[in-house]
Design a protein around this motif. Structure first.
Motif, mmCIF file in Angstrom:
data_model
loop_
_atom_site.group_PDB
_atom_site.id
_atom_site.type_symbol
_atom_site.label_atom_id
_atom_site.label_comp_id
_atom_site.label_asym_id
_atom_site.label_seq_id
_atom_site.Cartn_x
_atom_site.Cartn_y
_atom_site.Cartn_z
ATOM 1 N N THR A 3 28.250 -11.663 14.648
ATOM 2 C CA THR A 3 27.136 -11.665 15.601
ATOM 3 C C THR A 3 25.935 -12.473 15.100
ATOM 4 O OG1 THR A 3 26.440 -9.549 14.672
ATOM 5 C CG2 THR A 3 27.746 -9.489 16.687
ATOM 6 N N ARG A 4 25.690 -12.428 13.782
ATOM 7 C CA ARG A 4 24.506 -13.129 13.280
ATOM 8 C C ARG A 4 24.853 -14.372 12.469
ATOM 9 N NH1 ARG A 4 21.043 -8.065 10.799
ATOM 10 N NH2 ARG A 4 21.558 -6.565 12.434
ATOM 11 N N HIS B 104 25.065 -16.984 7.311
ATOM 12 C CA HIS B 104 23.743 -17.224 6.740
ATOM 13 C C HIS B 104 22.673 -16.339 7.385
ATOM 14 C CE1 HIS B 104 24.899 -20.435 4.125
ATOM 15 N NE2 HIS B 104 25.374 -21.181 5.104
ATOM 16 N N GLY B 105 22.952 -15.857 8.551
ATOM 17 C CA GLY B 105 21.996 -14.994 9.233
ATOM 18 C C GLY B 105 22.117 -13.535 8.830
ATOM 19 N N ARG C 1 21.321 -6.961 2.373
ATOM 20 C CA ARG C 1 20.791 -5.638 2.687
ATOM 21 C C ARG C 1 21.201 -5.187 4.076
ATOM 22 N NH1 ARG C 1 17.609 -7.168 -1.581
ATOM 23 N NH2 ARG C 1 16.498 -5.508 -2.669
ATOM 24 N N GLU D 1 42.029 -24.757 21.654
ATOM 25 C CA GLU D 1 40.627 -24.452 21.958
ATOM 26 C C GLU D 1 40.524 -23.496 23.140
ATOM 27 O OE1 GLU D 1 38.099 -25.098 20.221
ATOM 28 O OE2 GLU D 1 38.822 -26.622 18.832
ATOM 29 N N MET D 2 41.361 -23.731 24.145
ATOM 30 C CA MET D 2 41.347 -22.855 25.311
ATOM 31 C C MET D 2 41.654 -21.412 24.912
ATOM 32 S SD MET D 2 43.863 -23.082 28.620
ATOM 33 C CE MET D 2 45.347 -22.328 27.952
ATOM 34 N N GLY E 177 39.042 -19.752 22.611
ATOM 35 C CA GLY E 177 37.822 -19.436 23.352
ATOM 36 C C GLY E 177 37.796 -18.028 23.918
ATOM 37 N N ARG F 212 35.398 -15.600 22.726
ATOM 38 C CA ARG F 212 33.981 -15.742 23.060
ATOM 39 C C ARG F 212 33.586 -15.046 24.348
ATOM 40 N NH1 ARG F 212 33.780 -20.501 19.762
ATOM 41 N NH2 ARG F 212 35.261 -21.604 21.084
ATOM 42 N N TRP F 213 34.581 -14.599 25.136
ATOM 43 C CA TRP F 213 34.177 -13.979 26.401
ATOM 44 C C TRP F 213 34.930 -12.726 26.790
ATOM 45 C CZ3 TRP F 213 37.907 -13.388 30.020
ATOM 46 C CH2 TRP F 213 39.016 -14.256 29.975
ATOM 47 N N LEU G 269 40.931 -6.889 32.948
ATOM 48 C CA LEU G 269 42.199 -7.383 32.409
ATOM 49 C C LEU G 269 42.611 -6.657 31.139
ATOM 50 C CD1 LEU G 269 41.556 -11.214 32.770
ATOM 51 C CD2 LEU G 269 43.309 -9.917 33.987
ATOM 52 N N LEU H 208 45.994 -10.575 30.224
ATOM 53 C CA LEU H 208 45.339 -11.776 29.744
ATOM 54 C C LEU H 208 46.365 -12.733 29.130
ATOM 55 C CD1 LEU H 208 42.399 -12.913 29.289
ATOM 56 C CD2 LEU H 208 42.691 -12.169 26.929
#
Lengths: 219, 219, 219, 219
Positions: B19-20, B23-24, B28, B161-162, B165, B168-169, B176, B181
């Motif tokens: 999610t972050r 590096h984000g 801690r 890639e399809m 992906g 991502r959604w 479904l 799917l």
DNA sequence: CATGAATGAGTATTCATTCAT
DNA sequence: GATGAATGAATACTCATTCAT
């Protein structure tokens, strides 16, 4: 032709955000890539996030403008083949843009999570506007019977991810020109949509013209 | 059933890295998400990068294992339709994995650039091995004439890639199921490959069984 | 009547140094408060510290000049009541100045510690000169018996702090005029000094005239 | 008796904030004054402002507590001389505290403007509560006729500023003990209030006891 | 007279990591 | 096992000041 410092900053940011990620890019990295000190950097930008937002907005604005401009040129309510041409154009445009500007588009795709809430809302709204154009095109094709799509939502997402993915692998040093790539993807997309008739060459040509105008891509 | 501290650390890392970004995510953040102190964290991992590498390797190992296992079960040299079944299985497997474990797979897809050179080489090699399986399958289908693909390389990348992906959604709270799917995507993939005959249900069913075994996905 | 840029800079500095402190005020704050750019600022001043020193010196110079001028007008060696009038005048003057120019005086009081050694020495010398006038006045009153003060040093400091404090709370929008305020404080001061006879109105009146002349205060 | 790192940080902060001001004190100054690294500092505090707020709150809390405790001990509704004793106690307490802890109290007096809005509100509320006690005491004395004060508001402010100012000049190396100082100021205050009868020694003694207890001042 | 551009040194704060207990 | 304490190096960003135009 001289390049302004502001442009150098922008380009350095695009390159670094794309390759190392927003959080992986330090202000010092940006400055030295732009050839200035980190203090000077702040003459040309607000915060680091402002820079990211500016990059994303411009990229999405261009994509939206290109899509609208391309679809406008096909508007012919008497032609039931319209959706085929429209989808071809959208795919061609999207793919050419992502192949020609892979860094900008990867930043847009990967770094939305790095935005603060306010900025994220704005960017996501632009992205949703853009995706709505694809959804409308698909729906119209299904409604007029030229597309054979069991689940339009899934197809739309599959199409978008497939086309966006181009930014992750295309290389201008490979065998494919941007036009070649666009054609290949348009064909794949029409197959996915179950379109019987392939699009004429006109759609792709017009799309390429729009792309050339919006992004100054040499075709 | 109790969850070990090591598992809690792993899960927290997967969630936060996804999610972050790597590096984000701070050490801690990881510690408090795992319910321990940041010093204790170092009893359960090496460096922060080691943790990332472990996540990526396991994810790719599983994907490879699943793909091989699935393809093995179809091996029938007399059946020229094999590639259709094989592609169906690969797509089903890939899509189910990415829909069921979107965080792990997004980490693999997005954070390769965060790795140091040595670790990156290893991870990229695994990914290439995996993609070679897809390439072989496509090539075989083209060779035997069951696929109609003008540019196998482009088609392979578009397919991957399809399918990737999906991470991502896809949401399990949507309409479904994982099987639905997988079926939708298998159909899209066969269309892209220009396969005349759709795959029988057998391929997808076997793929789902493999997925259930490798990732403990409930089908 | 137009205000020169130099005056605008000075006034902005006084306001900002008083409200945010010297270290809390940035050069860019000063510039934008004066309506010019930070580079232009340097046409009207030396360093930031020079600006502070100039403000302090002017303020202290005026205070000294006013005190001397006021006391001169009372000089009558035959009148043993002199010290009463003198103290009244000093208090009135000090209080009126601190009420009318709270920002300047607060800068003098609060920011001495921000000065470099050389500048500090100079400012402290001025302040000591000024306080010596108060000390002399008190001592004279004690010597002539019109004041009843067990510990002149403590009384002097108490008086000064009490009067200086006016700059921290007085508002011209409140019910008290500058003259009212001066009278109230003169009375308090005489009580503190144990002066039997109150000062005649003359002392305060003359002090107010001096104040009007030195600081252009409207009485 | 060992001093904890936390205490060393607190004391360094008090000293530096008092002498250089909040904005004039860098985090590195604080750290080196406390004998630790600037990173370690953050184990013992939140932000720099948190440290300032903590110092101010403790100082004001103690002052409030001491004032209430002292006044409670005089509560005798039949004695119309109460206000004299009460004012003596308040002044003694305030002066002793400001003389014994000049750094803490100067921080409270000078750095309110460095606080962010939320914190400022809190601190100002505490200060107002404290000043209300002085106002009540004065009002009561005026009502019962033991004080002769033409303008109680002005007198209250003059008193407070006079007493607070002690923190700006008192030195324990001078000739005056804390008790001496308190007595001098109590006498000045009663003169300012126009109190006919001086307070008995009891009030000051009790005030000194409270001070000793609240601030561990050796009397 | 005015300023955009520039910067080295500094700001407060966080980083991943170590280690004695 | 677990952690509080510790830190050098880094973070994004601001500072006062200079100077060419």
């Amino acid at each position: 032709m001289a390049v302004s410092t502001e442009q150098r900053v922008r380009r350095a940011a695009v390159r670094l955000f794309a390759t190392r990620g927003f959080h992986g890019t330090g202000i010092r990295d940006l400055a030295s890539a732009a050839g200035i000190s980190s203090a000077t950097l702040y003459h040309y930008m607000g915060t680091k996030e402002d820079l990211l937002v500016a990059i994303m907005r411009e990229c999405l604005d261009r994509l939206l403008r290109a899509a609208r401009q391309a679809l406008d040129s096909f508007h012919d309510p008497d032609d039931p083949n319209d959706p085929v041409a429209a989808l071809s154009a959208l795919v061609t445009l999207h793919v050419m843009a992502h192949a020609a500007l892979p860094e900008e588009t990867r930043v847009v795709d990967n770094e939305v999570g790095a935005l603060s809430r306010g900025a994220r809302r704005h960017v996501v709204r632009l992205r949703d506007e853009y995706e709505a154009i694809w959804a409308d095109t698909l729906d119209q094709g299904v409604a007029t019977g030229v597309f054979d799509v069991p689940d339009p939502a899934v197809t739309r997402l599959a199409l978008l991810e497939m086309c966006t993915g181009v930014a992750r692998w295309y290389s201008p040093r490979g065998p494919l020109s941007l036009r070649d790539l666009g054609d290949r993807y348009a064909q794949l997309a029409l197959r996915m949509a179950g379109a019987a008739s392939p699009a004429g060459a006109t759609a792709a040509e017009r799309a390429a013209e729009v792309a050339a105008q919006v992004w100054r891509i040499r075709p």
